[in-house]
Design a protein around this motif. Sequence first.
Motif, PDB file in Angstrom:
ATOM      1  N   PHE A  12      21.139  83.143  45.039  1.00  0.00           N
ATOM      2  CA  PHE A  12      22.592  82.989  45.104  1.00  0.00           C
ATOM      3  C   PHE A  12      23.103  83.336  46.499  1.00  0.00           C
ATOM      4  CE2 PHE A  12      26.911  84.632  44.864  1.00  0.00           C
ATOM      5  CZ  PHE A  12      27.569  83.580  44.231  1.00  0.00           C
ATOM      6  N   LYS A  13      22.590  84.411  47.072  1.00  0.00           N
ATOM      7  CA  LYS A  13      23.027  84.835  48.412  1.00  0.00           C
ATOM      8  C   LYS A  13      22.718  83.754  49.448  1.00  0.00           C
ATOM      9  CE  LYS A  13      22.276  89.713  47.397  1.00  0.00           C
ATOM     10  NZ  LYS A  13      21.471  90.914  47.736  1.00  0.00           N
ATOM     11  N   ARG A  14      21.499  83.225  49.399  1.00  0.00           N
ATOM     12  CA  ARG A  14      21.103  82.178  50.356  1.00  0.00           C
ATOM     13  C   ARG A  14      21.958  80.917  50.181  1.00  0.00           C
ATOM     14  NH1 ARG A  14      16.409  83.680  52.912  1.00  0.00           N
ATOM     15  NH2 ARG A  14      15.176  85.233  51.819  1.00  0.00           N
ATOM     16  N   GLN A  15      22.201  80.539  48.945  1.00  0.00           N
ATOM     17  CA  GLN A  15      23.023  79.357  48.687  1.00  0.00           C
ATOM     18  C   GLN A  15      24.470  79.585  49.132  1.00  0.00           C
ATOM     19  OE1 GLN A  15      22.518  78.385  44.552  1.00  0.00           O
ATOM     20  NE2 GLN A  15      20.562  77.332  44.902  1.00  0.00           N
ATOM     21  N   ALA A  16      24.968  80.783  48.929  1.00  0.00           N
ATOM     22  CA  ALA A  16      26.330  81.102  49.355  1.00  0.00           C
ATOM     23  C   ALA A  16      26.439  81.016  50.873  1.00  0.00           C
ATOM     24  CB  ALA A  16      26.728  82.497  48.873  1.00  0.00           C
ATOM     25  N   VAL A  17      25.449  81.559  51.587  1.00  0.00           N
ATOM     26  CA  VAL A  17      25.460  81.501  53.057  1.00  0.00           C
ATOM     27  C   VAL A  17      25.361  80.057  53.528  1.00  0.00           C
ATOM     28  CG1 VAL A  17      24.143  82.085  55.134  1.00  0.00           C
ATOM     29  CG2 VAL A  17      24.607  83.840  53.414  1.00  0.00           C
ATOM     30  N   GLN A  21      28.155  78.005  55.748  1.00  0.00           N
ATOM     31  CA  GLN A  21      27.828  77.343  56.999  1.00  0.00           C
ATOM     32  C   GLN A  21      28.209  75.864  56.994  1.00  0.00           C
ATOM     33  OE1 GLN A  21      23.671  79.127  57.119  1.00  0.00           O
ATOM     34  NE2 GLN A  21      24.199  79.025  59.284  1.00  0.00           N
ATOM     35  N   GLU A  22      28.249  75.252  55.826  1.00  0.00           N
ATOM     36  CA  GLU A  22      28.577  73.836  55.731  1.00  0.00           C
ATOM     37  C   GLU A  22      30.081  73.588  55.699  1.00  0.00           C
ATOM     38  OE1 GLU A  22      26.463  72.781  52.205  1.00  0.00           O
ATOM     39  OE2 GLU A  22      24.527  72.648  53.238  1.00  0.00           O
ATOM     40  N   GLN A  23      30.863  74.624  55.478  1.00  0.00           N
ATOM     41  CA  GLN A  23      32.313  74.484  55.342  1.00  0.00           C
ATOM     42  C   GLN A  23      33.018  74.748  56.671  1.00  0.00           C
ATOM     43  OE1 GLN A  23      33.732  73.518  52.351  1.00  0.00           O
ATOM     44  NE2 GLN A  23      31.591  73.252  51.828  1.00  0.00           N
ATOM     45  N   THR A  24      34.254  74.303  56.749  1.00  0.00           N
ATOM     46  CA  THR A  24      35.092  74.609  57.912  1.00  0.00           C
ATOM     47  C   THR A  24      36.179  75.603  57.529  1.00  0.00           C
ATOM     48  OG1 THR A  24      36.467  72.682  57.471  1.00  0.00           O
ATOM     49  CG2 THR A  24      34.685  72.409  59.061  1.00  0.00           C
ATOM     50  N   GLU A  29      38.710  82.643  52.886  1.00  0.00           N
ATOM     51  CA  GLU A  29      39.023  81.586  51.922  1.00  0.00           C
ATOM     52  C   GLU A  29      37.842  81.342  50.984  1.00  0.00           C
ATOM     53  OE1 GLU A  29      42.063  78.823  54.563  1.00  0.00           O
ATOM     54  OE2 GLU A  29      39.906  78.505  54.748  1.00  0.00           O
ATOM     55  N   LEU A  30      36.646  81.330  51.550  1.00  0.00           N
ATOM     56  CA  LEU A  30      35.458  81.094  50.738  1.00  0.00           C
ATOM     57  C   LEU A  30      35.154  82.285  49.829  1.00  0.00           C
ATOM     58  CD1 LEU A  30      33.318  79.296  53.421  1.00  0.00           C
ATOM     59  CD2 LEU A  30      34.328  78.273  51.387  1.00  0.00           C
ATOM     60  N   ALA A  31      35.504  83.492  50.266  1.00  0.00           N
ATOM     61  CA  ALA A  31      35.311  84.674  49.427  1.00  0.00           C
ATOM     62  C   ALA A  31      36.136  84.554  48.145  1.00  0.00           C
ATOM     63  CB  ALA A  31      35.693  85.935  50.196  1.00  0.00           C
ATOM     64  N   LEU A  32      37.366  84.089  48.294  1.00  0.00           N
ATOM     65  CA  LEU A  32      38.199  83.873  47.109  1.00  0.00           C
ATOM     66  C   LEU A  32      37.600  82.789  46.222  1.00  0.00           C
ATOM     67  CD1 LEU A  32      41.784  84.007  48.668  1.00  0.00           C
ATOM     68  CD2 LEU A  32      40.722  85.689  47.140  1.00  0.00           C
ATOM     69  N   GLU A  33      37.139  81.740  46.851  1.00  0.00           N
ATOM     70  CA  GLU A  33      36.575  80.613  46.104  1.00  0.00           C
ATOM     71  C   GLU A  33      35.312  81.018  45.338  1.00  0.00           C
ATOM     72  OE1 GLU A  33      34.636  76.403  47.419  1.00  0.00           O
ATOM     73  OE2 GLU A  33      36.495  76.957  48.425  1.00  0.00           O
ATOM     74  N   LEU A  34      34.457  81.832  45.983  1.00  0.00           N
ATOM     75  CA  LEU A  34      33.191  82.248  45.362  1.00  0.00           C
ATOM     76  C   LEU A  34      33.328  83.522  44.531  1.00  0.00           C
ATOM     77  CD1 LEU A  34      30.843  81.641  48.428  1.00  0.00           C
ATOM     78  CD2 LEU A  34      30.996  80.241  46.366  1.00  0.00           C
ATOM     79  N   ASP A  35      34.488  84.157  44.593  1.00  0.00           N
ATOM     80  CA  ASP A  35      34.739  85.412  43.887  1.00  0.00           C
ATOM     81  C   ASP A  35      33.754  86.496  44.325  1.00  0.00           C
ATOM     82  OD1 ASP A  35      36.170  87.073  42.175  1.00  0.00           O
ATOM     83  OD2 ASP A  35      34.785  86.692  40.510  1.00  0.00           O
ATOM     84  N   VAL A  36      33.567  86.587  45.648  1.00  0.00           N
ATOM     85  CA  VAL A  36      32.701  87.595  46.258  1.00  0.00           C
ATOM     86  C   VAL A  36      33.513  88.222  47.386  1.00  0.00           C
ATOM     87  CG1 VAL A  36      30.560  87.951  47.568  1.00  0.00           C
ATOM     88  CG2 VAL A  36      30.619  86.271  45.729  1.00  0.00           C
ATOM     89  N   GLU A  54      24.396  75.250  60.921  1.00  0.00           N
ATOM     90  CA  GLU A  54      25.797  75.383  61.318  1.00  0.00           C
ATOM     91  C   GLU A  54      26.400  74.010  61.592  1.00  0.00           C
ATOM     92  OE1 GLU A  54      27.861  78.216  62.109  1.00  0.00           O
ATOM     93  OE2 GLU A  54      26.362  79.310  60.973  1.00  0.00           O
ATOM     94  N   PRO A  55      27.601  73.769  61.112  1.00  0.00           N
ATOM     95  CA  PRO A  55      28.259  72.515  61.463  1.00  0.00           C
ATOM     96  C   PRO A  55      28.697  72.564  62.926  1.00  0.00           C
ATOM     97  CG  PRO A  55      29.745  73.906  60.216  1.00  0.00           C
ATOM     98  CD  PRO A  55      28.410  74.602  60.241  1.00  0.00           C
ATOM     99  N   VAL A  56      28.822  71.400  63.511  1.00  0.00           N
ATOM    100  CA  VAL A  56      29.227  71.325  64.909  1.00  0.00           C
ATOM    101  C   VAL A  56      30.621  71.912  65.086  1.00  0.00           C
ATOM    102  CG1 VAL A  56      29.740  69.735  66.795  1.00  0.00           C
ATOM    103  CG2 VAL A  56      27.763  69.335  65.337  1.00  0.00           C
ATOM    104  N   ALA A  57      31.498  71.736  64.112  1.00  0.00           N
ATOM    105  CA  ALA A  57      32.888  72.159  64.240  1.00  0.00           C
ATOM    106  C   ALA A  57      33.201  73.340  63.329  1.00  0.00           C
ATOM    107  CB  ALA A  57      33.809  70.991  63.930  1.00  0.00           C
ATOM    108  N   SER A  58      32.423  74.418  63.462  1.00  0.00           N
ATOM    109  CA  SER A  58      32.751  75.605  62.675  1.00  0.00           C
ATOM    110  C   SER A  58      34.076  76.173  63.172  1.00  0.00           C
ATOM    111  CB  SER A  58      31.637  76.646  62.797  1.00  0.00           C
ATOM    112  OG  SER A  58      31.615  77.189  64.097  1.00  0.00           O
ATOM    113  N   PRO A  59      34.831  76.852  62.322  1.00  0.00           N
ATOM    114  CA  PRO A  59      36.136  77.383  62.754  1.00  0.00           C
ATOM    115  C   PRO A  59      36.029  78.289  63.973  1.00  0.00           C
ATOM    116  CG  PRO A  59      35.877  77.617  60.385  1.00  0.00           C
ATOM    117  CD  PRO A  59      34.562  77.134  60.917  1.00  0.00           C
TER     118      PRO A  59
END
Length: 98
Positions: A12-17, A21-24, A29-36, A54-59
């Motif tokens: 779960f930890k690896r998938q969450a990371v 990394q795939e999101q912008t 925001e992702l903590a709320l989404e994943l409830d972590v 890592e995506p090219v356009a990380s925040p």
Amino acid sequence: MSGIRKSYNEEFKRQAVQYIQEQTKTVAELALELDVPAKTLHRWLGKYRQFQSEPVASPEKVRELERQLKERDQQLADLTEEMAILKKAVHIFSNPKN
């Protein structure tokens, strides 16, 4: 604080990371989404992050590039002003008064 503490397995930890990394979106925001908790996600990022994912356009990358762009724009404005002043000086000193 309430006493129930969640436990997450390694997968779960690896998938969450990987998902982070795939999101912008931001980690908050992702903590709320994943409830972590965001602090927990940051810790997992430090441990499981794989930079080739890592995506090219990380925040963070976008913010850094925006900061660099503003800095370069200011440098350009300063140099343009200096060049205008130098042109005026050359014009003044190259035309001797009679």
